[in-house]
Design a protein around this motif. Structure first.
Motif, PDB file in Angstrom:
ATOM      1  N   ALA A  95       2.076   1.275  -0.762  1.00 11.94           N
ATOM      2  CA  ALA A  95       1.118  -0.195  -0.027  1.00 11.94           C
ATOM      3  C   ALA A  95       1.977  -0.860   0.438  1.00 11.94           C
ATOM      4  CB  ALA A  95       0.014  -0.304  -1.389  1.00 11.94           C
ATOM      5  N   LEU A  96       1.111  -1.635   1.310  1.00 12.58           N
ATOM      6  CA  LEU A  96       2.093  -2.816   2.107  1.00 12.58           C
ATOM      7  C   LEU A  96       1.265  -4.061   1.526  1.00 12.58           C
ATOM      8  CD1 LEU A  96       2.801  -1.793   5.194  1.00 12.58           C
ATOM      9  CD2 LEU A  96       4.507  -2.179   3.142  1.00 12.58           C
ATOM     10  N   LEU A  97       0.105  -4.090   1.246  1.00 14.95           N
ATOM     11  CA  LEU A  97      -0.628  -5.251  -0.004  1.00 14.95           C
ATOM     12  C   LEU A  97      -0.458  -4.793  -0.949  1.00 14.95           C
ATOM     13  CD1 LEU A  97      -3.744  -4.993   2.467  1.00 14.95           C
ATOM     14  CD2 LEU A  97      -2.037  -7.875   2.024  1.00 14.95           C
ATOM     15  N   PRO A  98      -0.006  -6.311  -2.662  1.00 17.55           N
ATOM     16  CA  PRO A  98      -0.282  -6.127  -4.194  1.00 17.55           C
ATOM     17  C   PRO A  98      -1.628  -5.639  -3.835  1.00 17.55           C
ATOM     18  CG  PRO A  98       1.169  -8.386  -3.100  1.00 17.55           C
ATOM     19  CD  PRO A  98      -0.322  -7.094  -1.644  1.00 17.55           C
ATOM     20  N   ALA A  99      -1.377  -4.693  -5.499  1.00 17.64           N
ATOM     21  CA  ALA A  99      -3.248  -4.667  -6.056  1.00 17.64           C
ATOM     22  C   ALA A  99      -3.404  -5.695  -6.067  1.00 17.64           C
ATOM     23  CB  ALA A  99      -2.711  -3.884  -7.066  1.00 17.64           C
ATOM     24  N   ASP A 100      -2.819  -7.077  -7.425  1.00 18.62           N
ATOM     25  CA  ASP A 100      -3.063  -8.117  -7.934  1.00 18.62           C
ATOM     26  C   ASP A 100      -4.003  -8.875  -6.941  1.00 18.62           C
ATOM     27  OD1 ASP A 100      -2.263 -10.970  -8.545  1.00 18.62           O
ATOM     28  OD2 ASP A 100      -2.789 -10.151  -9.999  1.00 18.62           O
ATOM     29  N   PRO A 101      -5.163  -9.555  -7.010  1.00 23.33           N
ATOM     30  CA  PRO A 101      -5.997 -10.449  -6.169  1.00 23.33           C
ATOM     31  C   PRO A 101      -5.620 -11.620  -5.315  1.00 23.33           C
ATOM     32  CG  PRO A 101      -6.793 -10.497  -7.998  1.00 23.33           C
ATOM     33  CD  PRO A 101      -5.723  -8.866  -7.898  1.00 23.33           C
ATOM     34  N   LEU A 102      -4.792 -12.244  -6.630  1.00 21.73           N
ATOM     35  CA  LEU A 102      -3.765 -12.987  -5.828  1.00 21.73           C
ATOM     36  C   LEU A 102      -2.558 -13.152  -5.116  1.00 21.73           C
ATOM     37  CD1 LEU A 102      -4.158 -15.275  -9.024  1.00 21.73           C
ATOM     38  CD2 LEU A 102      -5.303 -15.887  -7.584  1.00 21.73           C
ATOM     39  N   LEU A 103      -1.915 -12.367  -5.841  1.00 19.51           N
ATOM     40  CA  LEU A 103      -1.048 -11.340  -4.582  1.00 19.51           C
ATOM     41  C   LEU A 103      -1.187 -11.125  -3.228  1.00 19.51           C
ATOM     42  CD1 LEU A 103       1.957 -10.135  -7.071  1.00 19.51           C
ATOM     43  CD2 LEU A 103       2.021 -12.546  -6.390  1.00 19.51           C
TER      44      LEU A 103
END
Length: 254
Positions: A95-103
């Motif tokens: 993944a190149l986007l974090p799973a945590d919504p704020l991150l």
């Protein structure tokens, strides 16, 4: 080695294809290509010639710019965020986007600060347009100026805006390194690290061995604005060098 196909060949291809700017280290193109490669996605590529008509590409995608990415019968995509989200969908790991919504929101926000409208790349392009106009080469840049617009007042303010963005990125990276993480967001490589490494092509390009840009073009891609030079903290340069070594083609191919 990157092997370009013709526009007709990739338009008719039934898988993943990308149009890349040829001959210059476009940060948008380098970032898109590198993210596909980090994810292990197979693609075919066609070149876009800066200032050329590129008529087949325009007829297919509606764009005379790169990158353009398309998957199967989906629409050709040209915006950095759309390309990122497609890559995440096609290959969720790594993944190149974090799973945590704020991150995740932070990563997208920093991505916009680097590659989006009004961001670092946008403002550096304004400075390059200004250099061309002052040097009497504005006609050669006319297709790009017509597409993206040029305003002398905006160009004059570009250095201040870029410096502010660089200070923000330095603050974020220092905070991450203080907690022992060598990446911009979260705990692992993200799109922000790729975007930063790519945009450095327009601020302080790597040496010719790694970034084989035409030497006649290198001065235009090297920022000399005193505000930018002062704001380019060594931590940002070191980060570019490390991410490039670990995740980019060496040398860059364009």
């Amino acid at each position: 080695m990157l092997a370009y196909k013709t526009p007709a060949e990739i338009i008719g291809h039934d898988g993943l294809r990308i149009v890349l700017v040829r001959g210059v280290p476009s940060p948008w193109s380098q970032a898109a290509k590198t993210m596909l490669e980090i994810k292990g996605l197979d693609y075919v590529a066609a070149p876009l010639d800066v200032g050329g008509a590129n008529s087949e590409i325009v007829a297919w995608s509606g764009q005379n710019s790169g990158p353009v990415v398309a998957w199967r019968d989906g629409p050709p995509l040209n915006r950095w965020l759309d390309i990122l989200l497609l890559a995440e969908r096609l290959a969720p790991t790594p993944a190149l986007l974090p799973a945590d919504p704020l991150l995740r929101a932070l990563a997208i926000g920093l991505g916009h600060e680097i590659l989006g409208e009004g961001g670092i790349a946008w403002n550096r392009r304004l400075q390059m347009f200004s250099m061309a106009v002052k040097a009497g080469a504005g006609a050669r840049m006319a297709p790009l100026i017509d597409k993206y617009g040029f305003d002398a007042d905006d160009a004059a303010a570009a250095g201040t805006r870029i410096a502010a963005s660089l200070h923000g990125l330095t603050t974020q990276l220092r905070a991450q390194q203080t907690r022992g993480v060598p990446y911009f967001v979260g705990d692992s490589l993200s799109c922000v690290d790729v975007y930063w490494t790519s945009i450095m092509n327009m601020i302080l390009p790597l040496p010719a061995a790694q970034c084989p840009i035409r030497e006649s073009s290198r001065p235009a891609f090297t920022a000399t604005d005193p505000q930018i030079v002062a704001a380019l903290d060594p931590i940002l340069v070191e980060h570019r060098d490390r991410i490039f070594k670990a995740h980019f083609r060496d040398p860059m191919e364009f």
